[in-house]
Design a protein around this motif. Structure first.
Motif, mmCIF file in Angstrom:
data_model
loop_
_atom_site.group_PDB
_atom_site.id
_atom_site.type_symbol
_atom_site.label_atom_id
_atom_site.label_comp_id
_atom_site.label_asym_id
_atom_site.label_seq_id
_atom_site.Cartn_x
_atom_site.Cartn_y
_atom_site.Cartn_z
ATOM 1 N N GLY A 32 0.735 -1.296 0.032
ATOM 2 C CA GLY A 32 -0.078 -0.089 -0.008
ATOM 3 C C GLY A 32 0.853 1.079 -0.066
ATOM 4 N N VAL A 33 0.195 2.392 0.507
ATOM 5 C CA VAL A 33 0.668 3.609 0.338
ATOM 6 C C VAL A 33 0.286 4.461 1.656
ATOM 7 N N GLY A 34 1.345 5.338 1.754
ATOM 8 C CA GLY A 34 0.949 6.340 3.200
ATOM 9 C C GLY A 34 1.075 7.655 2.661
ATOM 10 N N GLU A 35 1.140 8.414 3.697
ATOM 11 C CA GLU A 35 1.350 9.866 3.765
ATOM 12 C C GLU A 35 2.634 10.188 3.150
ATOM 13 N N ASP A 36 2.861 11.328 2.464
ATOM 14 C CA ASP A 36 4.061 11.760 2.089
ATOM 15 C C ASP A 36 4.728 10.935 1.066
ATOM 16 N N ARG A 37 3.867 10.232 0.367
ATOM 17 C CA ARG A 37 4.273 9.159 -0.905
ATOM 18 C C ARG A 37 5.143 7.880 -0.326
ATOM 19 N N VAL A 38 4.837 7.388 0.928
ATOM 20 C CA VAL A 38 5.655 6.435 1.338
ATOM 21 C C VAL A 38 4.910 5.309 0.655
ATOM 22 N N LEU B 157 -8.870 -4.613 3.528
ATOM 23 C CA LEU B 157 -8.302 -3.167 3.322
ATOM 24 C C LEU B 157 -8.126 -2.671 4.698
ATOM 25 N N ARG B 158 -6.770 -2.274 4.828
ATOM 26 C CA ARG B 158 -6.189 -2.053 6.261
ATOM 27 C C ARG B 158 -5.995 -0.641 6.574
ATOM 28 N N LEU B 159 -5.978 -0.120 7.505
ATOM 29 C CA LEU B 159 -5.274 1.024 7.777
ATOM 30 C C LEU B 159 -4.295 0.851 9.036
ATOM 31 N N GLN B 160 -3.076 1.181 8.829
ATOM 32 C CA GLN B 160 -2.012 1.016 9.765
ATOM 33 C C GLN B 160 -1.455 2.447 10.128
ATOM 34 N N HIS B 161 -1.396 2.676 11.463
ATOM 35 C CA HIS B 161 -0.796 3.802 12.064
ATOM 36 C C HIS B 161 0.354 3.473 12.968
ATOM 37 N N THR B 162 1.610 3.831 12.879
ATOM 38 C CA THR B 162 2.774 3.660 13.550
ATOM 39 C C THR B 162 3.205 4.785 14.074
ATOM 40 N N SER B 163 3.640 4.821 15.525
ATOM 41 C CA SER B 163 3.839 6.206 15.940
ATOM 42 C C SER B 163 4.339 5.427 17.533
ATOM 43 N N ASN B 164 4.949 6.317 18.435
ATOM 44 C CA ASN B 164 5.499 5.972 19.530
ATOM 45 C C ASN B 164 4.341 6.325 20.620
ATOM 46 N N GLY B 165 3.099 6.785 20.431
ATOM 47 C CA GLY B 165 2.269 6.931 21.311
ATOM 48 C C GLY B 165 2.244 8.161 22.204
ATOM 49 N N GLY B 166 3.009 8.874 21.752
ATOM 50 C CA GLY B 166 3.582 10.435 22.597
ATOM 51 C C GLY B 166 4.554 9.960 23.692
ATOM 52 N N LEU B 167 5.140 8.754 23.660
ATOM 53 C CA LEU B 167 6.211 8.547 24.818
ATOM 54 C C LEU B 167 7.465 9.362 24.483
ATOM 55 N N LYS B 168 7.730 9.927 23.303
ATOM 56 C CA LYS B 168 8.954 10.834 23.028
ATOM 57 C C LYS B 168 8.617 11.766 21.973
ATOM 58 N N LYS B 169 9.170 12.874 21.710
ATOM 59 C CA LYS B 169 8.964 13.952 20.993
ATOM 60 C C LYS B 169 10.011 14.000 20.071
ATOM 61 N N PRO B 170 9.959 14.051 18.778
ATOM 62 C CA PRO B 170 8.904 14.230 18.013
ATOM 63 C C PRO B 170 7.993 12.783 17.597
ATOM 64 N N ASN B 171 6.719 12.933 17.598
ATOM 65 C CA ASN B 171 6.021 11.749 17.262
ATOM 66 C C ASN B 171 5.050 12.241 15.937
ATOM 67 N N PRO B 172 5.575 12.323 14.792
ATOM 68 C CA PRO B 172 4.594 12.466 13.840
ATOM 69 C C PRO B 172 3.655 11.524 13.279
ATOM 70 N N GLY B 173 4.167 10.129 13.629
ATOM 71 C CA GLY B 173 3.502 8.994 13.233
ATOM 72 C C GLY B 173 3.326 8.959 11.756
ATOM 73 N N LEU B 174 2.892 7.849 11.146
ATOM 74 C CA LEU B 174 3.030 7.511 9.536
ATOM 75 C C LEU B 174 1.617 6.634 9.542
ATOM 76 N N ASN B 175 0.523 6.964 8.854
ATOM 77 C CA ASN B 175 -0.768 6.271 8.128
ATOM 78 C C ASN B 175 -0.432 5.610 6.766
ATOM 79 N N LEU B 176 -0.792 4.425 6.797
ATOM 80 C CA LEU B 176 -0.680 3.673 5.577
ATOM 81 C C LEU B 176 -2.098 3.077 5.393
ATOM 82 N N VAL B 177 -2.267 2.968 3.964
ATOM 83 C CA VAL B 177 -3.502 2.245 3.628
ATOM 84 C C VAL B 177 -3.111 0.968 2.906
ATOM 85 N N MET B 178 -3.332 -0.112 3.258
ATOM 86 C CA MET B 178 -2.626 -1.609 2.639
ATOM 87 C C MET B 178 -3.869 -2.535 2.367
#
Length: 187
Positions: A40-46, A159-180
Motif C-alpha cells: 500500500g501507500v501512505g502519507e508523503d508518498r511512502v 483493506l487495512r489502515l495501519q498507524h505507526t507511532s510511539n504513542g507520545g512517549l517521546k517527541k517528535p511523534n509525527p506518526g505514519l498512516n498507511l492504507v494497505m
C-alpha cells in the motif's frame, strides 16, 4: 537493483524469523495458521510492502450478533520514502500485533472487522524529508475490513489502515498512516 535487494532482504528476514519460530511453535502445538502479503501507500508518498504469518488463539466469544476471535501476527515490512537528502530511502520494520476479529452473522458470515495494537521496530530511525520519528521502537495500530472466500474460506482479502507511532512517549511523534491491501491464505 538496490530496491530489489532491500525487498529480497526483507523477504529473507521474514523467512528466517518465521522459520525459526515454526519448530518451537510446532513443539508447543502453536503453529501458524496462515500467511499474508500486503502492499500500500501512505502519507508523503511512502510505499509499503509486507509479509507475515498469523497464529490463532483458542479463545472465541459470541457478542453483538457475531463472533469474536483473536490471533497474533508477526510481519516484516519494507517502507520506501523520500530521503532527507533527496532520492528514496528504504526502512525495514518488524512487528508483532495481537488482533481482535469480529465476524458478522454469529461467526458464519464471510465478512469481518479487525483491530489490533502491537509493537514494531525499524532497522533505523524513520527520518525523511517529511517526517522524523524520535525512536526505532513504535506501536503498530491496525484496523481492517475484509472478506473470506474460496474452499472452506481459506483465503481472505482485506483493506487495512495501519498507524505507526510511539504513542507520545517521546517527541517528535509525527506518526505514519498507511492504507494497505492484504491477501491471506491458510496453510
Amino acid at each position: 537493483m538496490k530496491r530489489r535487494n532491500e525487498l529480497l532482504r526483507c523477504v529473507c528476514l521474514a523467512a528466517v524469523v518465521t522459520g525459526g519460530l515454526a519448530s518451537p511453535a510446532r513443539a508447543q502445538g502453536w503453529q501458524p495458521s496462515s500467511f499474508f502479503v500486503q502492499g500500500g501507500v501512505g502519507e508523503d508518498r511512502v510505499q509499503a510492502a509486507a509479509v507475515g504469518v498469523q497464529w490463532p488463539w483458542a479463545w472465541r466469544a459470541n457478542a453483538l450478533g457475531g463472533e469474536l476471535s483473536v490471533q497474533t501476527e508477526l510481519f516484516v515490512a519494507l517502507w520506501r520514502a523520500r530521503a532527507a537528502a533527496g532520492g528514496r530511502e528504504n526502512f525495514q520494520q518488524l512487528g508483532l500485533v495481537p488482533v481482535l476479529r469480529y465476524r458478522f452473522g454469529d461467526g458464519r458470515s464471510p465478512w469481518f472487522l479487525e483491530g489490533g495494537i502491537g509493537v514494531s521496530v525499524t532497522n533505523k530511525r524513520f527520518d525523511t524529508r517529511d517526517k522524523t520519528f524520535s525512536t526505532n521502537w513504535n506501536f503498530s495500530d491496525n484496523l481492517a475490513f475484509g472478506r473470506s472466500f474460496g474452499e472452506q474460506a481459506r483465503h481472505e482479502v482485506s483493506l487495512r489502515l495501519q498507524h505507526t507511532s510511539n504513542g507520545g512517549l517521546k517527541k517528535p511523534n509525527p506518526g505514519l498512516n498507511l492504507v494497505m491491501l492484504r491477501y491471506a491464505a491458510a496453510f
